[in-house]
Write a protein that holds these residues in place. Sequence first.
Motif: not given
Length: 65
Positions: A6-7, A11-15, A30-31, A55-58
């Motif tokens: 979980r981030v 997130m964009s499609e590019t990321l 969240q992604t 990106l921050r991993v939650v």
Amino acid sequence: MHYEIRVAGQMSETLAKAFPELDHVVVSGQTLLYGPVVDEAHLYGLLTRFQSLGLRVVEMRQLPE
């Protein structure tokens, strides 16, 4: 092994394309990325990729088989 990561944020499609081995879905702002992780080296590589992209991993957890 399958993992769920979980981030923070959406997130964009590019990321998301930076993680072709994982599927993703946006949940509550969240992604959530999920999919197979081959071994420990692959897991650490994913974490390094998240960090290098800012990106921050939650949360991260291994899913039952």
